[in-house]
Design a protein around this motif. Structure first.
Motif, PDB file in Angstrom:
ATOM      1  N   LEU A  81       0.627  -0.951  -0.197  1.00  0.00           N
ATOM      2  CA  LEU A  81      -0.030   0.266  -0.078  1.00  0.00           C
ATOM      3  C   LEU A  81       1.063   1.103   0.277  1.00  0.00           C
ATOM      4  N   THR A  82       1.811   1.170   0.647  1.00  0.00           N
ATOM      5  CA  THR A  82       2.813   2.911   0.689  1.00  0.00           C
ATOM      6  C   THR A  82       3.459   2.305  -0.186  1.00  0.00           C
ATOM      7  N   GLU A  83       4.005   1.399  -1.455  1.00  0.00           N
ATOM      8  CA  GLU A  83       4.195   1.747  -2.417  1.00  0.00           C
ATOM      9  C   GLU A  83       3.901   2.347  -3.231  1.00  0.00           C
ATOM     10  N   ARG A  84       2.589   1.663  -3.489  1.00  0.00           N
ATOM     11  CA  ARG A  84       2.578   3.252  -4.142  1.00  0.00           C
ATOM     12  C   ARG A  84       1.197   4.448  -4.043  1.00  0.00           C
ATOM     13  N   TYR A  85       0.538   3.940  -2.701  1.00  0.00           N
ATOM     14  CA  TYR A  85      -0.599   5.227  -2.345  1.00  0.00           C
ATOM     15  C   TYR A  85       0.571   5.823  -0.927  1.00  0.00           C
ATOM     16  N   ARG A  86       1.839   6.232  -0.946  1.00  0.00           N
ATOM     17  CA  ARG A  86       2.119   6.514   0.355  1.00  0.00           C
ATOM     18  C   ARG A  86       1.640   7.879   0.709  1.00  0.00           C
ATOM     19  N   GLN A  87       1.199   9.285  -0.609  1.00  0.00           N
ATOM     20  CA  GLN A  87       0.383   9.951  -0.220  1.00  0.00           C
ATOM     21  C   GLN A  87      -0.825   9.857   0.527  1.00  0.00           C
ATOM     22  N   GLN A  88      -1.266   9.379   0.037  1.00  0.00           N
ATOM     23  CA  GLN A  88      -2.300   8.926   0.208  1.00  0.00           C
ATOM     24  C   GLN A  88      -2.926   8.449   1.468  1.00  0.00           C
ATOM     25  N   VAL A  89      -1.765   7.327   2.380  1.00  0.00           N
ATOM     26  CA  VAL A  89      -1.442   6.904   3.812  1.00  0.00           C
ATOM     27  C   VAL A  89      -1.132   7.706   4.398  1.00  0.00           C
ATOM     28  N   ALA A  90       0.355   8.981   3.970  1.00  0.00           N
ATOM     29  CA  ALA A  90       0.349   9.860   4.478  1.00  0.00           C
ATOM     30  C   ALA A  90      -0.531  10.903   4.954  1.00  0.00           C
ATOM     31  N   GLN A  91      -1.483  11.057   4.183  1.00  0.00           N
ATOM     32  CA  GLN A  91      -2.673  12.333   4.944  1.00  0.00           C
ATOM     33  C   GLN A  91      -3.783  11.714   5.407  1.00  0.00           C
ATOM     34  N   GLU A  92      -4.342  10.168   5.121  1.00  0.00           N
ATOM     35  CA  GLU A  92      -5.426   9.934   5.282  1.00  0.00           C
ATOM     36  C   GLU A  92      -5.097   9.165   7.503  1.00  0.00           C
ATOM     37  N   VAL A  93      -3.798   9.043   7.194  1.00  0.00           N
ATOM     38  CA  VAL A  93      -3.504   8.589   8.339  1.00  0.00           C
ATOM     39  C   VAL A  93      -3.113   9.609   8.943  1.00  0.00           C
ATOM     40  N   PRO A  94      -2.776  10.406  10.181  1.00  0.00           N
ATOM     41  CA  PRO A  94      -2.200  11.034  11.121  1.00  0.00           C
ATOM     42  C   PRO A  94      -1.352  10.013  11.984  1.00  0.00           C
ATOM     43  N   GLY A  95      -0.498  10.502  12.394  1.00  0.00           N
ATOM     44  CA  GLY A  95       0.506   9.577  13.545  1.00  0.00           C
ATOM     45  C   GLY A  95       1.422   8.802  12.564  1.00  0.00           C
ATOM     46  N   ILE A  96       1.715   8.481  11.346  1.00  0.00           N
ATOM     47  CA  ILE A  96       2.645   7.844  11.153  1.00  0.00           C
ATOM     48  C   ILE A  96       3.820   8.466  11.510  1.00  0.00           C
ATOM     49  N   ASP A  97       4.723   7.448  12.051  1.00  0.00           N
ATOM     50  CA  ASP A  97       5.967   8.269  11.558  1.00  0.00           C
ATOM     51  C   ASP A  97       6.989   7.964  10.811  1.00  0.00           C
ATOM     52  N   GLY A  98       6.970   6.445   9.894  1.00  0.00           N
ATOM     53  CA  GLY A  98       8.006   5.761   9.112  1.00  0.00           C
ATOM     54  C   GLY A  98       6.939   5.352   7.687  1.00  0.00           C
ATOM     55  N   ILE A  99       7.437   5.502   6.526  1.00  0.00           N
ATOM     56  CA  ILE A  99       7.242   4.716   5.243  1.00  0.00           C
ATOM     57  C   ILE A  99       8.178   3.964   5.171  1.00  0.00           C
ATOM     58  N   LEU A 100       8.050   2.579   4.824  1.00  0.00           N
ATOM     59  CA  LEU A 100       8.392   1.739   3.913  1.00  0.00           C
ATOM     60  C   LEU A 100       7.969   1.675   2.903  1.00  0.00           C
ATOM     61  N   GLY A 101       8.759   1.007   1.790  1.00  0.00           N
ATOM     62  CA  GLY A 101       8.172   0.641   0.449  1.00  0.00           C
ATOM     63  C   GLY A 101       8.199  -0.430   0.097  1.00  0.00           C
ATOM     64  N   THR A 102       7.606  -1.633   0.007  1.00  0.00           N
ATOM     65  CA  THR A 102       8.072  -3.182  -0.120  1.00  0.00           C
ATOM     66  C   THR A 102       8.661  -3.445  -0.514  1.00  0.00           C
ATOM     67  N   ARG A 103      10.510  -2.496  -1.503  1.00  0.00           N
ATOM     68  CA  ARG A 103      11.516  -3.075  -2.213  1.00  0.00           C
ATOM     69  C   ARG A 103      12.807  -2.634  -1.399  1.00  0.00           C
ATOM     70  N   ARG A 104      11.852  -1.790   0.244  1.00  0.00           N
ATOM     71  CA  ARG A 104      12.196  -0.974   1.359  1.00  0.00           C
ATOM     72  C   ARG A 104      13.168  -2.093   2.324  1.00  0.00           C
ATOM     73  N   TRP A 105      11.712  -3.181   2.335  1.00  0.00           N
ATOM     74  CA  TRP A 105      11.395  -3.797   3.852  1.00  0.00           C
ATOM     75  C   TRP A 105      13.098  -4.185   4.767  1.00  0.00           C
ATOM     76  N   MET A 106      14.284  -3.922   3.550  1.00  0.00           N
ATOM     77  CA  MET A 106      15.403  -4.455   4.789  1.00  0.00           C
ATOM     78  C   MET A 106      16.196  -2.841   5.206  1.00  0.00           C
ATOM     79  N   ASP A 107      15.585  -1.675   4.707  1.00  0.00           N
ATOM     80  CA  ASP A 107      16.192  -0.866   5.579  1.00  0.00           C
ATOM     81  C   ASP A 107      15.478  -0.994   7.055  1.00  0.00           C
ATOM     82  N   ILE A 108      14.638  -1.678   7.372  1.00  0.00           N
ATOM     83  CA  ILE A 108      13.683  -1.060   8.642  1.00  0.00           C
ATOM     84  C   ILE A 108      14.254  -0.779   9.876  1.00  0.00           C
TER      85      ILE A 108
END
Length: 444
Positions: A81-108
């Motif tokens: 969801l965050t890989e494709r709809y990162r801006q939507q997620v950030a706008q619709e869910v206040p309180g998220i501190d970080g967003i990690l795309g599906t291709r960057r799980w290794m950066d957790i």
């Protein structure tokens, strides 16, 4: 005192593998897992963004965690969801501190260590590359999800198929195969862990090795696993693609009892015109010939497939072709889904013209046909002795699966009395239901 993380994994088995890989990295960095949200310092949701209902579940889960988040807690949204709809997620869910795309799980770990509890960020910190980085996962992290005595082993990520209804290439990029030597090492590790069932997964397992210049890559990989992990009794293939089940793959499956007689090959429809609109392989003659060839080579073969009903332009005649096909082929397991309109996919110009009630009516009709088939297929096992992998015990009944049943998506075998959990035991089948079997343990 170690910090703790609480991780929610949504969606498919491929997501589960990514979730367990993130958990492994966090534990190596000194974090401890917890299944209690209130005790965690870091809250992570590995989201699914495949279709509308899955996106809604992901957003609802994030909102619930954000609503109850404490001052000392961090909230990270990861996955499709965050890989494709990162801006939507950030706008619709206040309180998220970080967003990690599906291709960057290794950066957790890197992401979590950059975040500070209680700090108000103008927007979530992002770890979202523009290109796939599957090779980056080779940091000694096991790319498998162990569930009881079974393990899902991811052999590739992304997809290069042109299916008009699917958003996976938009989310995960093109197909990238993992190096065979890494997969073989992981198979050896899983054997040492005592795994009894190895499930090979990818968006398209039959495409494995194409980007590495391999011919018949899946068959070659299977031979390597058979050689390197001979003590794993069951190996199961999921997500095969029509047209790419080769003669060599059939031969390898037929000649090695370690590979269970089971194939999951999503066909999506049976009418050539519908398949062309889907941009799927439409040569139904190949399907008939290949399934007949497989059943001749592998007498006990169990077949699973999935179908979409209500795809744009599907006429009653086209749907009837699908009904007739299911009745004729006699699949062991069928997943049925109503068409879900997805913006950005190649099917978007077709719209979503078939009413929801028509989709549901067709789904029910197809399910009714398949239920009769499934019951008849299950009844054919009555009186046989089947190997059953025991996965649980409840009120005097052991619960497991036979070779023709994959975990989570297929049926179960309910066995009278106690049987050792995590072991494969002989069971005489005594009864059949639409999806499940009953039996008794065969004593030595």
């Amino acid at each position: 005192m170690s910090k703790r993380f609480y991780l929610v994994s949504l969606g498919c088995a491929k997501n589960t593998v990514d979730s367990q890989s993130m958990a492994s990295l966090l534990q190596e960095a000194g974090f401890e897992p917890t299944d209690r949200q209130k005790e965690a310092d870091v809250l992570i949701v590995n989201t699914c963004g495949f279709i509308g209902p899955a996106r809604q579940e992901s957003l609802d889960t994030l909102r619930d965690l954000a609503r109850h988040k404490k001052k000392h807690q961090l909230l990270v949204a990861a996955g499709c969801l965050t890989e494709r709809y990162r801006q939507q997620v950030a706008q619709e869910v206040p309180g998220i501190d970080g967003i990690l795309g599906t291709r960057r799980w290794m950066d957790i770990v890197d992401l979590v260590q950059q975040l500070r509890p209680g700090r108000k960020y103008p927007e979530p910190l992002y770890h979202l590359p523009e290109t796939p980085t599957v090779g980056k996962d080779e940091k000694g992290v096991l790319r498998a999800a162990i569930q009881g005595a079974s393990a899902y082993l991811k052999i590739a990520d992304g997809c290069r198929r042109p299916c008009a209804f699917c958003a996976i290439p938009l989310i995960k990029g093109t197909a990238v195969s993992r190096p065979p030597e890494v997969i073989l090492e992981e198979a050896r590790i899983l054997q040492e862990e005592g795994v009894k069932e190895l499930l090979l997964i990818a968006q398209d397992t039959t495409d494995y090795g194409h980007d590495l210049g391999m011919k018949d890559g899946l068959a070659t990989l299977l031979e390597g696993i058979l050689r390197e992990a001979p003590e794993i009794p069951w190996i199961r293939i999921l997500y095969a693609y029509p047209g790419y089940v080769t003669d060599r793959l059939i031969e390898v499956m037929a000649n090695h009892p370690q590979i269970v007689p089971y194939l999951d090959m999503p066909l999506q429809h049976a009418h050539p015109q519908t398949l062309r609109r889907m941009r799927r392989p439409s040569n139904m003659e190949w399907v008939y010939q290949t399934l007949a060839k497989m059943r001749a080579a592998i007498p006990n073969l169990a077949l699973r497939t999935t179908f979409i009903v209500g795809y744009p332009g599907e006429t009653e005649e086209e749907f009837q072709t699908l009904l007739d096909f299911v009745q004729e082929i006699q699949f062991d397991h069928v997943g049925i889904f109503p068409f879900s309109f997805e913006k950005g996919t190649a099917s978007e110009p077709l719209g979503d013209p078939i009413p929801g009630e028509v989709k549901q009516e067709r789904l029910a009709r197809l399910a009714e046909v398949q239920e009769r088939v499934s019951l008849a297929r299950n009844q054919s096992y009555v009186g046989q002795i089947q190997p059953v992998l025991i996965e649980g015990f409840d009120r005097g009944i052991a619960i497991g699966r036979a070779p023709h049943d994959a975990p989570e998506i297929d049926g179960l075998v309910f066995v009278e009395g106690e049987a050792p959990i995590g072991e494969i035991v002989p069971v005489r089948i005594t009864g059949a239901m639409t999806h499940d079997l009953t039996g008794v343990l065969v004593r030595p």
